[in-house]
Enzyme design. Structure first.
Site, PDB file in Angstrom:
ATOM      1  N   ARG A 157     -25.759   6.185 -12.352  1.00 41.43           N
ATOM      2  CA  ARG A 157     -25.544   7.223 -13.179  1.00 41.43           C
ATOM      3  C   ARG A 157     -26.928   7.675 -13.884  1.00 41.43           C
ATOM      4  O   ARG A 157     -27.706   6.614 -14.258  1.00 41.43           O
ATOM      5  CB  ARG A 157     -24.568   6.622 -14.420  1.00 41.43           C
ATOM      6  CG  ARG A 157     -23.118   6.764 -13.966  1.00 41.43           C
ATOM      7  CD  ARG A 157     -21.979   6.321 -15.076  1.00 41.43           C
ATOM      8  NE  ARG A 157     -22.259   4.813 -15.360  1.00 41.43           N
ATOM      9  CZ  ARG A 157     -23.006   4.377 -16.304  1.00 41.43           C
ATOM     10  NH1 ARG A 157     -23.502   5.010 -17.092  1.00 41.43           N
ATOM     11  NH2 ARG A 157     -23.178   3.142 -16.579  1.00 41.43           N
ATOM     12  N   TYR A 187     -24.143  11.126  -6.637  1.00 44.19           N
ATOM     13  CA  TYR A 187     -23.756   9.717  -6.814  1.00 44.19           C
ATOM     14  C   TYR A 187     -22.167   9.652  -7.498  1.00 44.19           C
ATOM     15  O   TYR A 187     -22.124  10.275  -8.546  1.00 44.19           O
ATOM     16  CB  TYR A 187     -24.690   9.030  -7.534  1.00 44.19           C
ATOM     17  CG  TYR A 187     -24.280   7.823  -8.001  1.00 44.19           C
ATOM     18  CD1 TYR A 187     -23.941   6.616  -7.350  1.00 44.19           C
ATOM     19  CD2 TYR A 187     -23.879   7.571  -9.435  1.00 44.19           C
ATOM     20  CE1 TYR A 187     -23.514   5.559  -7.651  1.00 44.19           C
ATOM     21  CE2 TYR A 187     -23.209   6.269  -9.893  1.00 44.19           C
ATOM     22  CZ  TYR A 187     -23.189   5.272  -8.790  1.00 44.19           C
ATOM     23  OH  TYR A 187     -22.571   4.290  -9.405  1.00 44.19           O
ATOM     24  N   LYS A 236     -15.601   8.525 -15.201  1.00 43.99           N
ATOM     25  CA  LYS A 236     -16.526   8.484 -16.642  1.00 43.99           C
ATOM     26  C   LYS A 236     -16.356   9.689 -17.320  1.00 43.99           C
ATOM     27  O   LYS A 236     -16.213   9.732 -18.702  1.00 43.99           O
ATOM     28  CB  LYS A 236     -17.700   7.834 -16.461  1.00 43.99           C
ATOM     29  CG  LYS A 236     -17.955   6.522 -15.960  1.00 43.99           C
ATOM     30  CD  LYS A 236     -17.011   5.466 -16.653  1.00 43.99           C
ATOM     31  CE  LYS A 236     -16.941   4.014 -16.112  1.00 43.99           C
ATOM     32  NZ  LYS A 236     -17.747   3.353 -15.201  1.00 43.99           N
ATOM     33  N   HIS A 260     -13.426   1.583 -21.907  1.00 47.01           N
ATOM     34  CA  HIS A 260     -14.216   1.144 -20.654  1.00 47.01           C
ATOM     35  C   HIS A 260     -13.574  -0.263 -20.608  1.00 47.01           C
ATOM     36  O   HIS A 260     -14.329  -1.277 -20.783  1.00 47.01           O
ATOM     37  CB  HIS A 260     -15.651   1.137 -20.932  1.00 47.01           C
ATOM     38  CG  HIS A 260     -16.370   0.889 -19.508  1.00 47.01           C
ATOM     39  ND1 HIS A 260     -17.683   0.840 -19.531  1.00 47.01           N
ATOM     40  CD2 HIS A 260     -16.201   0.901 -18.210  1.00 47.01           C
ATOM     41  CE1 HIS A 260     -18.029   0.420 -18.468  1.00 47.01           C
ATOM     42  NE2 HIS A 260     -17.101   0.723 -17.632  1.00 47.01           N
ATOM     43  N   SER A 307     -21.422  -1.823 -17.680  1.00 47.48           N
ATOM     44  CA  SER A 307     -21.145  -1.709 -16.402  1.00 47.48           C
ATOM     45  C   SER A 307     -21.873  -3.072 -15.844  1.00 47.48           C
ATOM     46  O   SER A 307     -22.864  -3.450 -16.190  1.00 47.48           O
ATOM     47  CB  SER A 307     -21.969  -0.535 -16.083  1.00 47.48           C
ATOM     48  OG  SER A 307     -21.352   0.748 -16.590  1.00 47.48           O
ATOM     49  N   CYS A 329     -20.765  -6.014 -15.570  1.00 47.38           N
ATOM     50  CA  CYS A 329     -20.897  -7.063 -16.402  1.00 47.38           C
ATOM     51  C   CYS A 329     -19.533  -7.982 -15.870  1.00 47.38           C
ATOM     52  O   CYS A 329     -18.963  -8.659 -16.791  1.00 47.38           O
ATOM     53  CB  CYS A 329     -20.858  -6.938 -17.516  1.00 47.38           C
ATOM     54  SG  CYS A 329     -22.618  -6.488 -18.019  1.00 47.38           S
ATOM     55  N   ASP A 331     -11.193  -0.566 -14.689  1.00 41.05           N
ATOM     56  CA  ASP A 331     -12.304   0.035 -15.242  1.00 41.05           C
ATOM     57  C   ASP A 331     -12.258   0.629 -16.426  1.00 41.05           C
ATOM     58  O   ASP A 331     -12.932   0.745 -17.367  1.00 41.05           O
ATOM     59  CB  ASP A 331     -13.232   0.953 -14.241  1.00 41.05           C
ATOM     60  CG  ASP A 331     -14.729   1.228 -14.678  1.00 41.05           C
ATOM     61  OD1 ASP A 331     -15.465   0.362 -14.944  1.00 41.05           O
ATOM     62  OD2 ASP A 331     -14.903   2.453 -14.769  1.00 41.05           O
ATOM     63  N   ARG A 333     -21.646   0.518  -3.630  1.00 39.41           N
ATOM     64  CA  ARG A 333     -20.483   0.414  -4.231  1.00 39.41           C
ATOM     65  C   ARG A 333     -19.371   0.847  -2.967  1.00 39.41           C
ATOM     66  O   ARG A 333     -19.510   1.194  -1.761  1.00 39.41           O
ATOM     67  CB  ARG A 333     -20.137   1.780  -5.137  1.00 39.41           C
ATOM     68  CG  ARG A 333     -21.072   1.589  -6.196  1.00 39.41           C
ATOM     69  CD  ARG A 333     -20.305   1.429  -7.575  1.00 39.41           C
ATOM     70  NE  ARG A 333     -21.024   0.888  -8.774  1.00 39.41           N
ATOM     71  CZ  ARG A 333     -20.561   0.396  -9.760  1.00 39.41           C
ATOM     72  NH1 ARG A 333     -19.188   0.144 -10.054  1.00 39.41           N
ATOM     73  NH2 ARG A 333     -21.354   0.032 -10.691  1.00 39.41           N
TER      74      ARG A 333
HETATM   75  P1  GTP Z   1     -18.633  -1.336 -13.403  1.00 39.25           P
HETATM   76  O1  GTP Z   1     -17.994  -0.982 -12.006  1.00 39.25           O
HETATM   77  O2  GTP Z   1     -20.349  -0.924 -13.145  1.00 39.25           O
HETATM   78  O3  GTP Z   1     -17.996  -1.178 -14.542  1.00 39.25           O
HETATM   79  O4  GTP Z   1     -18.773  -3.051 -12.977  1.00 39.25           O
HETATM   80  P2  GTP Z   1     -17.897  -4.252 -13.507  1.00 39.25           P
HETATM   81  O5  GTP Z   1     -18.033  -4.385 -14.931  1.00 39.25           O
HETATM   82  O6  GTP Z   1     -16.513  -4.188 -12.974  1.00 39.25           O
HETATM   83  O7  GTP Z   1     -18.882  -5.561 -12.933  1.00 39.25           O
HETATM   84  P3  GTP Z   1     -18.355  -6.482 -11.656  1.00 39.25           P
HETATM   85  O8  GTP Z   1     -16.915  -7.053 -11.624  1.00 39.25           O
HETATM   86  O9  GTP Z   1     -18.480  -5.309 -10.250  1.00 39.25           O
HETATM   87  O10 GTP Z   1     -19.379  -7.552 -11.713  1.00 39.25           O
HETATM   88  C1  GTP Z   1     -20.806  -7.173 -11.434  1.00 39.25           C
HETATM   89  C2  GTP Z   1     -21.877  -8.278 -11.225  1.00 39.25           C
HETATM   90  O11 GTP Z   1     -21.617  -9.491 -12.185  1.00 39.25           O
HETATM   91  C3  GTP Z   1     -21.395  -8.923  -9.767  1.00 39.25           C
HETATM   92  O12 GTP Z   1     -22.828  -9.311  -9.251  1.00 39.25           O
HETATM   93  C4  GTP Z   1     -20.712 -10.202 -10.022  1.00 39.25           C
HETATM   94  O13 GTP Z   1     -21.137 -11.433  -9.273  1.00 39.25           O
HETATM   95  C5  GTP Z   1     -21.194 -10.544 -11.508  1.00 39.25           C
HETATM   96  N1  GTP Z   1     -20.222 -11.404 -12.056  1.00 39.25           N
HETATM   97  C6  GTP Z   1     -18.935 -11.036 -12.196  1.00 39.25           C
HETATM   98  N2  GTP Z   1     -18.041 -11.916 -13.072  1.00 39.25           N
HETATM   99  C7  GTP Z   1     -19.218 -12.971 -13.191  1.00 39.25           C
HETATM  100  C8  GTP Z   1     -19.053 -14.395 -13.806  1.00 39.25           C
HETATM  101  O14 GTP Z   1     -17.736 -14.905 -14.330  1.00 39.25           O
HETATM  102  N3  GTP Z   1     -19.953 -15.158 -14.054  1.00 39.25           N
HETATM  103  C9  GTP Z   1     -21.201 -14.728 -13.432  1.00 39.25           C
HETATM  104  N4  GTP Z   1     -22.226 -15.390 -13.658  1.00 39.25           N
HETATM  105  N5  GTP Z   1     -21.255 -13.327 -12.848  1.00 39.25           N
HETATM  106  C10 GTP Z   1     -20.405 -12.711 -12.605  1.00 39.25           C
HETATM  107  C1  SPV Z   2     -20.050   1.972 -14.438  1.00 45.01           C
HETATM  108  O1  SPV Z   2     -21.205   2.096 -14.344  1.00 45.01           O
HETATM  109  O2  SPV Z   2     -19.420   1.390 -15.324  1.00 45.01           O
HETATM  110  C2  SPV Z   2     -19.043   2.190 -13.242  1.00 45.01           C
HETATM  111  C3  SPV Z   2     -19.757   2.928 -12.199  1.00 45.01           C
HETATM  112  O3  SPV Z   2     -17.973   1.810 -13.199  1.00 45.01           O
HETATM  113  S1  SPV Z   2     -19.746   4.770 -12.319  1.00 45.01           S
HETATM  114  O4  SPV Z   2     -18.641   5.312 -11.730  1.00 45.01           O
HETATM  115  O5  SPV Z   2     -20.884   5.142 -11.731  1.00 45.01           O
HETATM  116  O6  SPV Z   2     -20.135   4.914 -13.778  1.00 45.01           O
HETATM  117 MN    MN Z   3     -17.618   0.912 -15.108  1.00 42.13          MN
END
Ligand code: GTP
Ligand code: SPV
Ligand code: MN
Length: 591
Positions: A69, A197, A206, A226, A248, A250, A277, A374
């Site tokens: 983004r 993207y 979003k 979110h 994002s 996290c 999400d 992704r």
């Molecule tokens: P978006 O799709 O961008 O909104 O991301 P998201 O919030 O769904 O994050 P996602 O679950 O894909 O995790 C992103 C990163 O955080 C990955 O590299 C995970 O390995 C890491 N992660 C997720 N949960 C944990 C946790 O409990 N502990 C740690 N140390 N890392 C974590």
């Molecule tokens: C985020 O960045 O919070 C995502 C991926 O979930 S995107 O669709 O690129 O916003």
């Molecule tokens: Mn997201």
């Protein structure tokens, strides 16, 4: 194809503007999707993967300058600048429309314009909303067909209604200098040009489900957030639902699909995924807050996803999935990314499509997949998808959890004192930045409610809306918590194991909701004692747990100064309630 006059008129306008060679309406049928996949492979937009190992799966590579983004080029085009607020870029609609139409003019010559009718939310749900996206990208069509409900059933649901969201997407020249992601909340209009993207072009996500929907929700007593949504089933078979807002990359997808530690599983605890999400929430007939996931698939971060960290996410990608910007393993025509396993393929192409010898490049520290690569996977593939996933009424929410990546200061978990204090807790969220957006990674930035890049109007008004929702919900409002899985030791190692073990924290949170869990009152809120978190089956020293539960008033006083500075941004649109919450916190900290 629809007979809805407002839709037909707009599509005609789009056709006249962009001059495509032909116009194709998406009906959502299997035959049409299959034909589009073949077409995409023919023109090189998709690569068909090993159909025995990964049935109906494809690989896509974006342009190298188009991988995340672009917050700097994302605009809220409200009539008055003030209504976009200090945290959004603003452009005057009087300037934005002509400029964007100039960029888009003639951009589909010789190409096909696809018209996608889509529903955010189960078709027919009182919480659902309908949009149309026109695009010149088959990749967008196929992703939208996974991420949303598309086609004829949506058009039938809309009928002659004029209440739908317009979305114009054209890739144009993928020119960074002319890339714009613009939102016109007062007109229900989204325009995205010069990008391919996901987050910039899957306009249901979003752009609509957060930026436009947050504005709609403010005016109509609902919330677009979110947030992931998950159900926690106890051994008696009772399910309680929570939502969680993390910035994002996290951990939303990971928490949404969490597998409880072995001991809990043996006892009969289960986790059900409703969404990973976005949550749309409204007061239900029983007075509680009810949530739906407006999406129909997962657009998940690939790196780090593996059999151990998130087996449910991995299983979700086993079929009908589009992978974007990952490694292509040429030996067996499959995909790979950092953290999938310890065997990077030697005969491979990296995310840019360059020759990539996995073991050699990895030894040199060269990554094969983009950090924001992704997968787009159908929700129905997820082994723990909630039986309530398609429920038009949604699910009732017991707790709302905020969280971010904070190496220090913020404890593993704490509970706000009440709803208004919870709004304060959400408003002071901060997190270290990730690869999900372009720009520096690892910098602490304030990200209230994880909505900084996604709130479609003035954030001061957004905070007010949260306070209003608290009044609307009264004593039936969910309890509000904050978590931080990311505390680091002096060597940069995570102190909390995270992932499945986060269930231990969820258990405490639900215990607080039904009055069975103990806590210690601190200046920032209620924090568990080390004994209140079940460590059974976990190799973790108690003093480490104590250290990440400790509230350091000195550090928090410094934090309060930063918050005060941040709040100044909002000027007189900062709700008085937040200013007094901050003052009360400072007083408690100084005692
Ligand atoms: P978006 O799709 O961008 O909104 O991301 P998201 O919030 O769904 O994050 P996602 O679950 O894909 O995790 C992103 C990163 O955080 C990955 O590299 C995970 O390995 C890491 N992660 C997720 N949960 C944990 C946790 O409990 N502990 C740690 N140390 N890392 C974590
Ligand atoms: C985020 O960045 O919070 C995502 C991926 O979930 S995107 O669709 O690129 O916003
Ligand atoms: Mn997201």
């Amino acid at each position: 194809m629809t007979t809805n006059k407002s839709v037909l008129a707009w599509v005609k306008e789009m056709e006249d503007l962009m001059n495509p060679e032909k116009v194709v309406w998406i009906d959502g049928s299997k035959e049409q999707i299959e034909a589009l996949r073949e077409e995409a492979c023919k023109i090189g937009e998709l690569i068909k993967l090993n159909q025995e190992k990964l049935p109906e799966c494809y690989l896509h590579r974006t342009a190298v300058n188009d991988v995340a983004r672009v917050e700097g080029r994302t605009f809220i085009c409200s009539r008055n600048e003030e209504d976009a607020g200090p945290t959004n870029n603003w452009m005057d609609p009087k300037e934005a429309y002509p400029m964007l139409f100039d960029i888009a003019r003639g951009s589909m010559k010789g190409k096909t314009m696809y018209v996608i009718p889509y529903s955010m939310g189960p078709v027919g749900s009182p919480l659902a909303q309908i949009g149309y996206e026109v695009t010149d990208s088959i990749y967008v069509v196929l992703n939208m067909a996974i991420m949303t409900r598309v086609g004829t059933k949506v058009e039938e649901q809309l009928g002659d209604n004029e209440n739908w969201i317009k979305g114009l997407h054209s890739r144009c020249d993928i020119d960074e200098e002319k890339r714009y992601i613009c939102h016109f909340p007062e007109d229900n209009y989204i325009i995205s040009v010069n990008s391919g993207y996901g987050g910039n072009v899957l306009l249901g996500k979003k752009c609509f489900a957060l930026r436009i929907a947050s504005y709609l929700g403010k005016n109509d007593e609902w919330m677009a957030e979110h947030m992931l949504i998950l159900g926690i089933e106890n051994p008696k078979g009772e399910v309680k639902y929570v939502t969680a807002a993390f910035p994002s990359a996290c951990g939303k997808t990971n928490l949404a699909m969490l597998i409880p530690p072995e001991g809990y599983r043996k006892d009969g605890y289960k986790v059900w995924t409703v969404g990973d999400d976005i949550a749309w929430m409204r007061k239900g007939p029983d007075g509680r807050l009810w949530a739906i996931n407006p999406e129909n698939g997962f657009f998940g971060v690939a790196p780090g996803t593996n059999k151990k960290s998130n087996p449910n996410a991995l299983a979700s990608t086993a079929q009908g999935t589009i992978f974007t910007n990952v490694v292509h393993n040429l030996d067996d025509n499959t995909v790979w990314w950092e953290g999938l396993d310890k065997n990077p393929p030697a005969n491979a192409l990296n995310w840019k499509g360059e020759k990539w010898n996995g073991p050699e490049e990895t030894a040199k520290g060269n990554k094969g997949a983009h950090p924001n690569s992704r997968f787009t996977a159908p929700a129905k593939n997820c082994p723990c998808i909630s039986p309530a996933f398609d429920e038009t009424a949604g699910v009732p929410i017991s707790a709302i959890i905020f969280g971010g990546r904070r190496a220090q200061t913020t404890p593993l978990v704490y509970q706000s004192r009440d709803w208004n204090n919870g709004v304060f807790v959400g408003s002071i969220m901060a997190s270290e930045t990730t690869a999900a957006a372009t720009g520096a990674v690892g910098v602490v930035r304030r990200d209230p409610m994880a909505m900084l890049p996604f709130c479609g109007y003035h954030m001061g008004d957004y905070f007010n809306h949260w306070f209003e929702m608290g009044e609307i919900l009264g004593d039936k409002a969910p309890k509000i918590f904050n978590v931080n899985w990311f505390r680091l030791d002096d060597n940069g190692n995570f102190l909390w194991p995270g992932f499945g073990d986060n269930f231990r924290v969820l258990e405490w949170i639900l215990g607080r909701c039904d009055g069975t869990a103990e806590a210690n009152e601190t200046a920032i809120g209620y924090v568990p004692n080390a004994d209140d978190i079940n460590l059974e089956g976990l190799d973790m020293e108690r003093d480490i747990l104590e250290s990440i539960l400790y509230v350091d008033n000195e550090k928090w006083l410094k934090e309060a100064e930063v918050i005060e500075e941040f709040y100044k941004k909002f000027g007189d649109r900062l709700p008085e309630k937040l200013a007094s919450q901050l003052n009360a916190l400072k007083e408690r900290l100084s005692k």
